[in-house]
Design a protein around this motif. Structure first.
Motif, short mmCIF file in Angstrom:
data_model
loop_
_atom_site.label_atom_id
_atom_site.label_comp_id
_atom_site.label_asym_id
_atom_site.label_seq_id
_atom_site.Cartn_x
_atom_site.Cartn_y
_atom_site.Cartn_z
N MET A 77 44.08 22.17 -37.24
CA MET A 77 42.88 21.42 -36.91
C MET A 77 41.85 22.25 -36.16
SD MET A 77 44.59 17.85 -35.54
CE MET A 77 43.02 17.32 -34.85
N ARG A 78 42.11 23.53 -35.96
CA ARG A 78 41.27 24.33 -35.06
C ARG A 78 39.81 24.35 -35.50
NH1 ARG A 78 44.17 27.51 -38.37
NH2 ARG A 78 43.17 29.30 -39.38
N SER A 79 39.56 24.43 -36.82
CA SER A 79 38.17 24.48 -37.28
C SER A 79 37.47 23.15 -37.03
CB SER A 79 38.11 24.85 -38.76
OG SER A 79 38.81 23.89 -39.53
N ALA A 80 38.20 22.03 -37.22
CA ALA A 80 37.61 20.72 -36.97
C ALA A 80 37.35 20.51 -35.49
CB ALA A 80 38.52 19.62 -37.52
N VAL A 81 38.27 21.01 -34.65
CA VAL A 81 38.12 20.83 -33.20
C VAL A 81 36.95 21.66 -32.67
CG1 VAL A 81 39.20 21.18 -30.95
CG2 VAL A 81 40.53 20.22 -32.85
N PHE A 82 37.01 22.97 -32.90
CA PHE A 82 36.00 23.85 -32.30
C PHE A 82 34.73 23.94 -33.14
CE2 PHE A 82 40.06 25.26 -30.58
CZ PHE A 82 39.78 25.26 -29.22
N GLY A 83 34.83 23.68 -34.44
CA GLY A 83 33.63 23.67 -35.27
C GLY A 83 32.89 22.34 -35.18
N GLY A 84 33.57 21.27 -35.62
CA GLY A 84 32.93 19.95 -35.59
C GLY A 84 32.62 19.48 -34.19
N MET A 146 36.79 15.92 -32.60
CA MET A 146 35.59 16.04 -31.77
C MET A 146 35.86 15.61 -30.33
SD MET A 146 32.64 14.70 -34.38
CE MET A 146 32.21 15.66 -35.85
N LEU A 147 36.62 14.54 -30.17
CA LEU A 147 36.95 14.07 -28.82
C LEU A 147 37.81 15.09 -28.08
CD1 LEU A 147 37.72 10.37 -29.74
CD2 LEU A 147 35.85 11.13 -28.27
N GLY A 311 22.58 11.87 -33.49
CA GLY A 311 23.16 13.21 -33.39
C GLY A 311 24.50 13.31 -34.10
N VAL A 312 25.38 12.34 -33.85
CA VAL A 312 26.70 12.36 -34.51
C VAL A 312 26.53 12.16 -36.02
CG1 VAL A 312 28.95 11.24 -34.63
CG2 VAL A 312 27.82 11.49 -32.42
N TRP A 313 25.66 11.24 -36.41
CA TRP A 313 25.46 10.93 -37.83
C TRP A 313 24.95 12.15 -38.60
CZ3 TRP A 313 21.41 10.33 -41.41
CH2 TRP A 313 21.70 9.55 -42.53
N LEU A 314 24.08 12.95 -37.96
CA LEU A 314 23.54 14.13 -38.63
C LEU A 314 24.60 15.22 -38.81
CD1 LEU A 314 20.06 14.46 -36.86
CD2 LEU A 314 20.50 13.74 -39.23
N VAL A 315 25.56 15.29 -37.89
CA VAL A 315 26.55 16.36 -37.93
C VAL A 315 27.69 16.06 -38.91
CG1 VAL A 315 28.41 17.38 -36.53
CG2 VAL A 315 26.08 17.29 -35.64
N LEU A 316 28.03 14.78 -39.09
CA LEU A 316 29.24 14.43 -39.84
C LEU A 316 29.27 14.95 -41.28
CD1 LEU A 316 29.98 10.84 -38.49
CD2 LEU A 316 31.11 13.00 -37.95
N PRO A 317 28.16 15.01 -42.02
CA PRO A 317 28.26 15.61 -43.36
C PRO A 317 28.71 17.06 -43.33
CG PRO A 317 26.24 14.34 -43.16
CD PRO A 317 26.83 14.43 -41.79
N LEU A 318 28.42 17.76 -42.23
CA LEU A 318 28.82 19.16 -42.11
C LEU A 318 30.34 19.32 -41.97
CD1 LEU A 318 25.99 20.43 -39.72
CD2 LEU A 318 26.06 20.52 -42.22
N VAL A 319 31.02 18.22 -41.56
CA VAL A 319 32.48 18.24 -41.46
C VAL A 319 33.11 17.40 -42.57
CG1 VAL A 319 32.49 18.70 -38.99
CG2 VAL A 319 32.47 16.34 -39.79
#
Length: 604
Positions: A77-84, A146-147, A311-319
């Motif tokens: 999960m490291r990419s999702a944690v530190f990336g997203g 993300m949390l 802000g969250v809505w704009l980022v979610l497609p990137l993950v």
């Protein structure tokens, strides 16, 4: 003692009421805190002390979450944690900072205030995800990643608040690790983490094995609490987050054979302390600011909530999260987190934020928490259903022998059996996350609503021989069965029934084969239990077969009573008594027979 009684009484009244109104348990706890606190009846005068104690609920929650994540899974999960996580925190901070400049703050105040308000609440979002069974789905995995990043980021943010105070020429507050300065502080933190890893691997396992072998069960519970609180205290002593330490401890013990025992022992304490945490947050709300600065409070709450949602809505497609799940997760992360209270207090002590501004942001942060369940309730009521804005897939095979509607756990087993027999069913599911996840595992699943006649026709249902209805919603199953029988009466329908009453409805509709979803697996478990108690395999299977025949005949005989609850209950009781008496007679008769009891090997 009196305060404990008040907390329990308020929670027992308001939490069930909030759940009954579909507002969620979190809002019930917050309302209980408001009523008990200084703004309400004033029955509790020191909410700050209660909040410090109740933060252990968040610590225990992170430990339980860690128990569900083995190190290999966490590494994956490291990419999702530190990336997203970094993207979400950065996007929300950038959107919030202009608000601080508009208030006339310094850049230091705008930065630390925006970072604090950009954090989301693990204590709010995770229980809501769990209540909705979303943790195992992509929306839950992305949200938790993300949390987790924000929980980790809270530690350097505290240091940043003190550092920004020093840039203003003001004295910085004494941190928990003030004794460790320069390079010694980070070195001690790394040493503490390494010590927890070593302790978890080489000390905790043998100790748990020893304690589990003792006849005193409560000692294991005591050790579980000591383990979590001890690690949390160690992390706090070196200037790290107690929650981070508990999470690391949970991850290290996730692969141990005592994981489930630890979880069962911790869960009651976690639930009570987490509820107390929300009560303390409610008590700490300075609602008197509504009287002195109502415009600032309301406008700040609305603007900050909207900016976080955006802000969250704009980022979610990137993950790789799209559709209604994108909006739903934005709402789940739209509140301000519990770590914001600590960061704002540190910023105020460092004189980065004036006291009145810190108090205003603290109130807005607290008020944003009950906004989340309210927004979710509105989303559930007014938003379009999951995946409804996604167009149905074009189905390539229009001449299937079998059409399978629903690809949950039930439908997957049916599909795999058919594929093993060399038959390729056309599979349709209306859950976008399920479809995307199945495709990643190599299954050909089409997105669409199988209850729609147009989609069925496009899928070639007219050329099919059998339709398997594996949808878990009873109303949708009935609707699909009615559609199939009305327009394609030649089809044989194999339908999943939710319970005995639903099975009666489907049999009344002359469905070819009806299968209660848990009936056979439960019957197999009953057979295994009988054998574990000393019954031989022959008698255990015979009793299970007798029960199957009894149950099937009861379902057929009781169809007329399913609309009359009193009559149905009476029939169930009478039938159960008759079956139990008959089984006892059979057992007594079999105990005197010796000719047919030599089959002791398990057979399917």
């Amino acid at each position: 003692m009196n305060q404990a009684i008040l907390f329990l009484l308020a929670a027992l009244i308001l939490v069930p009421l909030a759940v009954r109104l579909n507002l969620g348990s979190v809002l019930g706890y917050l309302l209980a805190g408001v009523l008990l606190g200084p703004v309400g009846f004033g029955l509790v005068s020191d909410p700050a002390t209660i909040l410090q104690v109740s933060e252990l609920g968040v610590v225990l929650m992170l430990f339980v979450i860690g128990l569900a994540l083995e190190p290999q899974r966490l590494w994956a999960m490291r990419s999702a944690v530190f990336g997203g996580g970094a993207l979400q925190l950065g996007a929300c901070t950038l959107l919030l900072m202009p608000l601080g400049f508009a208030m006339g703050w310094t850049w230091q105040a705008a930065l630390i205030g925006s970072l604090a308000m950009a954090l989301s609440s693990t204590a709010i979002a995770v229980p809501l995800l769990q209540e909705r069974n979303l943790m195992a789905r992509p929306i839950g995995q992305k949200g938790f990643a993300m949390l987790l990043f924000e929980d980790i980021a809270a530690i350097p943010l505290l240091a940043l608040a003190a550092l920004l105070g020093s840039t203003l020429g003001t004295p910085t507050p004494v941190s928990p690790s003030a004794h460790a300065s320069g390079w010694l502080g980070p070195l001690m933190q790394l040493g503490a983490i390494a010590g927890v890893v070593v302790f978890g691997r080489f000390v905790a396992y043998p100790v748990m094995r020893f304690i589990a072998g003792l006849p005193v069960r409560e000692l294991f519970t005591g050790f579980a609490l000591l383990l979590v609180l001890g690690v949390a205290a160690l992390m706090q002593a070196v200037g790290l987050s107690m929650g981070l330490g508990a999470f690391i401890a949970g991850v290290l013990l996730a692969s141990s054979p005592y994981r489930h025992a630890l979880e069962n022992d911790i869960l009651p304490f976690k639930g009570l302390l987490l509820g107390l945490f929300f009560i303390a947050v409610g008590m700490g709300m300075q609602l008197d600011l509504f009287l002195s600065s109502p415009v600032q409070v309301v406008a700040g709450l609305v603007i900050i909530t909207v900016l976080k949602l955006v802000g969250v809505w704009l980022v979610l497609p990137l993950v790789d999260l799209h559709g209604p799940s994108r909006s739903q997760l934005a709402i789940l992360l739209g509140q301000v987190g519990e770590f914001a209270f600590v960061i704002l207090a540190t910023a105020q002590a460092a004189r980065v934020l004036p006291a009145e501004d810190a108090a205003l942001l603290t109130l807005i942060a607290a008020l944003s928490m009950p906004i989340t369940p309210l927004l979710l309730m509105a989303f559930d009521r007014y938003a379009r259903p999951e995946g409804s804005d996604r167009a149905a897939d074009t189905i390539e095979d229009d001449k299937p022998a079998v059409l399978l509607a629903g690809f949950g756990r039930y439908g997957q087993i049916v599909a795999r059996l058919l594929l093993g027999a060399g038959l390729k069913p056309t599979v349709i599911d209306h859950d976008a996350d399920t479809v995307d996840s199945a495709r990643r595992f190599g299954f050909q699943v089409y997105f669409g609503d199988a209850t729609q006649p147009d989609l069925l026709a496009a899928a070639g249902v007219a050329n099919a021989k059998v339709v398997v209805v594996a949808i878990d919603d009873a109303a949708q199953v009935n609707r699909l069965v009615e559609t199939l029988q009305g327009q394609w009466p030649h089809l044989k329908i194999v339908a999943r029934a939710r319970d005995a009453v639903h099975a009666m409805e489907l049999q009344e509709a002359d469905v070819h084969h009806v299968q209660r979803e848990m009936f056979e697996s439960s019957l197999r478990s009953g057979r295994a239990t009988l054998q574990a108690l000393g019954f031989d395999a022959f008698h255990a299977r015979q009793m299970a077969d007798d029960f199957r025949r009894y149950s099937e005949s009861f379902v057929k005989a009781a169809r007329e009573s399913r609309h009359n609850e009193d009559d149905l209950i009476q029939r169930v009781r009478e039938s159960r008594e008759q079956f139990e008496k008959q089984m006892q007679k059979d057992l007594e008769r079999q105990s005197h027979r010796t000719g047919d009891t030599d089959w002791h090997q398990e057979r399917p």
